[in-house]
Design a protein around this motif. Structure first.
Motif, PDB file in Angstrom:
ATOM      1  N   ALA A 222     -16.074 -18.752 -30.576  1.00  0.00           N
ATOM      2  CA  ALA A 222     -16.885 -19.474 -29.588  1.00  0.00           C
ATOM      3  C   ALA A 222     -16.333 -19.291 -28.188  1.00  0.00           C
ATOM      4  N   LEU A 223     -15.029 -19.294 -28.050  1.00  0.00           N
ATOM      5  CA  LEU A 223     -14.422 -19.096 -26.741  1.00  0.00           C
ATOM      6  C   LEU A 223     -14.698 -17.700 -26.207  1.00  0.00           C
ATOM      7  N   ALA A 224     -14.699 -16.739 -27.092  1.00  0.00           N
ATOM      8  CA  ALA A 224     -15.022 -15.379 -26.657  1.00  0.00           C
ATOM      9  C   ALA A 224     -16.452 -15.286 -26.137  1.00  0.00           C
ATOM     10  N   MET A 225     -17.345 -16.052 -26.736  1.00  0.00           N
ATOM     11  CA  MET A 225     -18.744 -16.059 -26.269  1.00  0.00           C
ATOM     12  C   MET A 225     -18.880 -16.757 -24.919  1.00  0.00           C
ATOM     13  N   LEU A 226     -18.020 -17.745 -24.650  1.00  0.00           N
ATOM     14  CA  LEU A 226     -18.100 -18.500 -23.393  1.00  0.00           C
ATOM     15  C   LEU A 226     -17.295 -17.869 -22.264  1.00  0.00           C
ATOM     16  N   ALA A 227     -16.534 -16.861 -22.543  1.00  0.00           N
ATOM     17  CA  ALA A 227     -15.649 -16.264 -21.536  1.00  0.00           C
ATOM     18  C   ALA A 227     -16.373 -15.819 -20.269  1.00  0.00           C
ATOM     19  N   PRO A 228     -17.581 -15.192 -20.314  1.00  0.00           N
ATOM     20  CA  PRO A 228     -18.240 -14.753 -19.072  1.00  0.00           C
ATOM     21  C   PRO A 228     -18.632 -15.903 -18.150  1.00  0.00           C
ATOM     22  N   LYS A 229     -18.818 -17.105 -18.678  1.00  0.00           N
ATOM     23  CA  LYS A 229     -19.279 -18.221 -17.850  1.00  0.00           C
ATOM     24  C   LYS A 229     -18.131 -18.849 -17.062  1.00  0.00           C
ATOM     25  N   ASP A 230     -16.980 -19.046 -17.674  1.00  0.00           N
ATOM     26  CA  ASP A 230     -15.832 -19.648 -16.980  1.00  0.00           C
ATOM     27  C   ASP A 230     -14.549 -18.993 -17.496  1.00  0.00           C
ATOM     28  N   PRO A 231     -14.251 -17.815 -17.029  1.00  0.00           N
ATOM     29  CA  PRO A 231     -13.128 -17.043 -17.590  1.00  0.00           C
ATOM     30  C   PRO A 231     -11.797 -17.779 -17.505  1.00  0.00           C
ATOM     31  N   GLN A 232     -11.522 -18.439 -16.404  1.00  0.00           N
ATOM     32  CA  GLN A 232     -10.217 -19.092 -16.239  1.00  0.00           C
ATOM     33  C   GLN A 232     -10.021 -20.230 -17.232  1.00  0.00           C
ATOM     34  N   GLN A 233     -11.050 -21.070 -17.373  1.00  0.00           N
ATOM     35  CA  GLN A 233     -10.962 -22.188 -18.297  1.00  0.00           C
ATOM     36  C   GLN A 233     -10.890 -21.713 -19.750  1.00  0.00           C
ATOM     37  N   HIS A 235      -9.740 -18.881 -20.752  1.00  0.00           N
ATOM     38  CA  HIS A 235      -8.436 -18.257 -20.979  1.00  0.00           C
ATOM     39  C   HIS A 235      -7.380 -19.310 -21.318  1.00  0.00           C
ATOM     40  N   ALA A 236      -7.382 -20.438 -20.609  1.00  0.00           N
ATOM     41  CA  ALA A 236      -6.426 -21.502 -20.888  1.00  0.00           C
ATOM     42  C   ALA A 236      -6.655 -22.088 -22.282  1.00  0.00           C
ATOM     43  N   MET A 237      -7.928 -22.279 -22.632  1.00  0.00           N
ATOM     44  CA  MET A 237      -8.234 -22.824 -23.964  1.00  0.00           C
ATOM     45  C   MET A 237      -7.829 -21.832 -25.049  1.00  0.00           C
ATOM     46  N   ASN A 238      -8.037 -20.557 -24.768  1.00  0.00           N
ATOM     47  CA  ASN A 238      -7.685 -19.539 -25.748  1.00  0.00           C
ATOM     48  C   ASN A 238      -6.177 -19.507 -25.980  1.00  0.00           C
ATOM     49  N   GLN A 239      -5.392 -19.761 -24.906  1.00  0.00           N
ATOM     50  CA  GLN A 239      -3.940 -19.811 -25.073  1.00  0.00           C
ATOM     51  C   GLN A 239      -3.531 -20.987 -25.969  1.00  0.00           C
ATOM     52  N   ASP A 240      -4.231 -22.112 -25.818  1.00  0.00           N
ATOM     53  CA  ASP A 240      -3.941 -23.252 -26.668  1.00  0.00           C
ATOM     54  C   ASP A 240      -4.246 -22.940 -28.134  1.00  0.00           C
ATOM     55  N   VAL A 241      -5.346 -22.233 -28.361  1.00  0.00           N
ATOM     56  CA  VAL A 241      -5.698 -21.857 -29.731  1.00  0.00           C
ATOM     57  C   VAL A 241      -4.648 -20.925 -30.327  1.00  0.00           C
ATOM     58  N   VAL A 242      -4.195 -19.957 -29.516  1.00  0.00           N
ATOM     59  CA  VAL A 242      -3.165 -19.034 -29.991  1.00  0.00           C
ATOM     60  C   VAL A 242      -1.882 -19.787 -30.321  1.00  0.00           C
ATOM     61  N   GLU A 243      -1.546 -20.759 -29.464  1.00  0.00           N
ATOM     62  CA  GLU A 243      -0.345 -21.557 -29.729  1.00  0.00           C
ATOM     63  C   GLU A 243      -0.485 -22.353 -31.021  1.00  0.00           C
ATOM     64  N   MET A 244      -1.665 -22.892 -31.285  1.00  0.00           N
ATOM     65  CA  MET A 244      -1.900 -23.604 -32.537  1.00  0.00           C
ATOM     66  C   MET A 244      -1.754 -22.675 -33.737  1.00  0.00           C
TER      67      MET A 244
END
Length: 417
Positions: A222-233, A235-244
């Motif tokens: 889902a984050l990959a699908m939303l990346a074009p709309k708000d890349p910075q936000q 990216h931060a959420m994706n880092q949290d997912v990776v950390e999890m």
């Protein structure tokens, strides 16, 4: 324990009484079948007196061999004098247990004395054989009493061994005659509860492995699908997912160690080559200066995969928190141990917190920042694996100002080069 001591005391008390009474009965009715020498001697003395009374002492052929005294020459006890006057044979003993026979002749004045005679000595078997048999019977009875106790202790040993190796199919049959049967049943119940908890933990680990990874995968999509709309936000959420994901992987890895020991096989491992291999891997990606002093051909008994995991975690720790240089030393001691030191020039670890870092999920925020990563499980894994190998790890001050992690393992030998 009170029941055990009372049972043992009662058993020994009753056994000693039974053995003593049985020995006395056997001795009277079987062990002492030979004619009683004192009774025999008394009968001979009576026959001799009758002969002397009939023929007269002066006409007896061997009268010079007889010891004849007057009755008033001896201070008799009243009961002895009465016995003599009643034509009975009086038996007296000296300090050496020698006995003497005295009897009154028909003139009511002459006393003929025979002896002293030394009693016959008991044979070696008669003297010690019955003692040996009695003690042997007591020992046999003790073995019979201890047998149920020994069986229960053996079953407790089996229970602990099976739990230690992760085998949860525990089934025992405590002896109802044992003094610790209640204790055995309680421990068996506790072991079954422990086995159930271990089984539940294993199922939980498997469930977490599947159930948490699935929603995380959907979230990443889902984050990959939303990346074009708000890349910075995003990216931060994706880092949290990776950390999890990393946290889940580390937790599962630590949890699986609880079930890995029983599957672990040990063999002779060339620790020098293993350390050198891990150093080469770290040097290929590290930006720090790595120096080493590794003695060659040091052999230990262990699992190569898990020992490599220990080295990886310690080297990664030094890589994260070291500043510019890392020093690795491996050498064999004369006490049959090998010592491995990994030193860095980082901020170090306070003395009062050095033992805590080996506990799961422990991070020292004052000296280890979150940006360096890690979840506080790496050193806990190191401590657990070293425990399987009868080794240990502790922290000292590094010669470079940082932390020095020192590991000791029992060594088999140091091969000649």
């Amino acid at each position: 324990m009170v029941r055990l001591l009372a049972s043992l005391y009662f058993f020994i008390f009753v056994s000693i009484i039974v053995i003593n009474q049985s020995s006395e009965y056997i001795w009277r009715n079987w062990g002492n079948q030979a004619p009683n020498e004192l009774s025999y001697a008394t009968q001979v003395a009576v026959n001799l007196r009758d002969v002397l009374n009939s023929v007269g002492v002066e006409h007896y052929d061997q009268k010079e061999t007889l010891n004849i005294i007057n009755i008033n020459d001896v201070a008799w006890f009243p009961e002895q004098r009465i016995a003599l006057e009643n034509d009975e044979v009086v038996i007296s003993f000296d300090s050496n247990d020698n006995y003497q026979l005295s009897m009154l002749l028909s003139d009511d004045e002459s006393i003929i004395q025979l002896g002293p005679f030394a009693p016959s000595r008991a044979s070696f078997f008669t003297k010690y054989g019955f003692r040996l048999i009695s003690f042997s019977v007591l020992g046999l009875l003790l073995i019979l009493w201890l047998r149920p106790l020994w069986r229960d202790l053996e079953q407790l040993k089996v229970i602990t061994e099976r739990l230690a190796t992760g085998k949860l199919d525990i089934a025992t049959k405590p002896s109802r005659f044992s003094a610790i049967s209640a204790l055995t049943q309680h421990i068996q119940k506790l072991a079954l509860q422990t086995a159930s908890l271990m089984q539940n933990q294993k199922q939980l680990v498997n469930a977490v492995s599947h159930e948490l990874r699935t929603p995380l995968a959907r979230l990443k999509f889902a984050l990959a699908m939303l990346a074009p709309k708000d890349p910075q936000q995003v990216h931060a959420m994706n880092q949290d997912v990776v950390e999890m994901e990393l946290l889940i992987d580390e937790m599962l890895s630590y949890a699986r160690l609880e079930f890995s020991e029983r599957e672990m096989t040990k063999e002779h491992v060339n620790l020098s080559e293993l350390v050198q291999e891990q150093i080469d891997k770290s040097a290929a990606t590290s930006r720090k200066q790595i120096t080493q002093a590794v003695e060659p051909n040091i052999i230990v008994n262990g699992n190569e995969h898990y020992l490599a995991r220990v080295l990886q975690n310690l080297l990664q720790n030094a890589e994260k928190y070291g500043d510019k240089q890392i020093f690795i030393e491996l050498r064999a001691l004369h006490q049959g141990e090998v010592i491995l030191s990994i030193c860095d020039d980082g901020p170090g670890i306070p003395i009062d917190k050095r033992n805590n870092v080996f506990s799961p999920f422990t991070r020292l925020d004052t000296s280890r920042s979150k940006e360096t990563g890690g979840f506080g499980l790496g050193l806990a894994i190191v401590a657990k694996i070293l425990g399987w190998h009868s080794g240990k790890c502790w922290i000292e001050d590094s010669q470079f100002g940082g932390a020095a992690f020192t590991v000791t393992l029992p060594t088999i030998q140091k091969l000649k080069t």
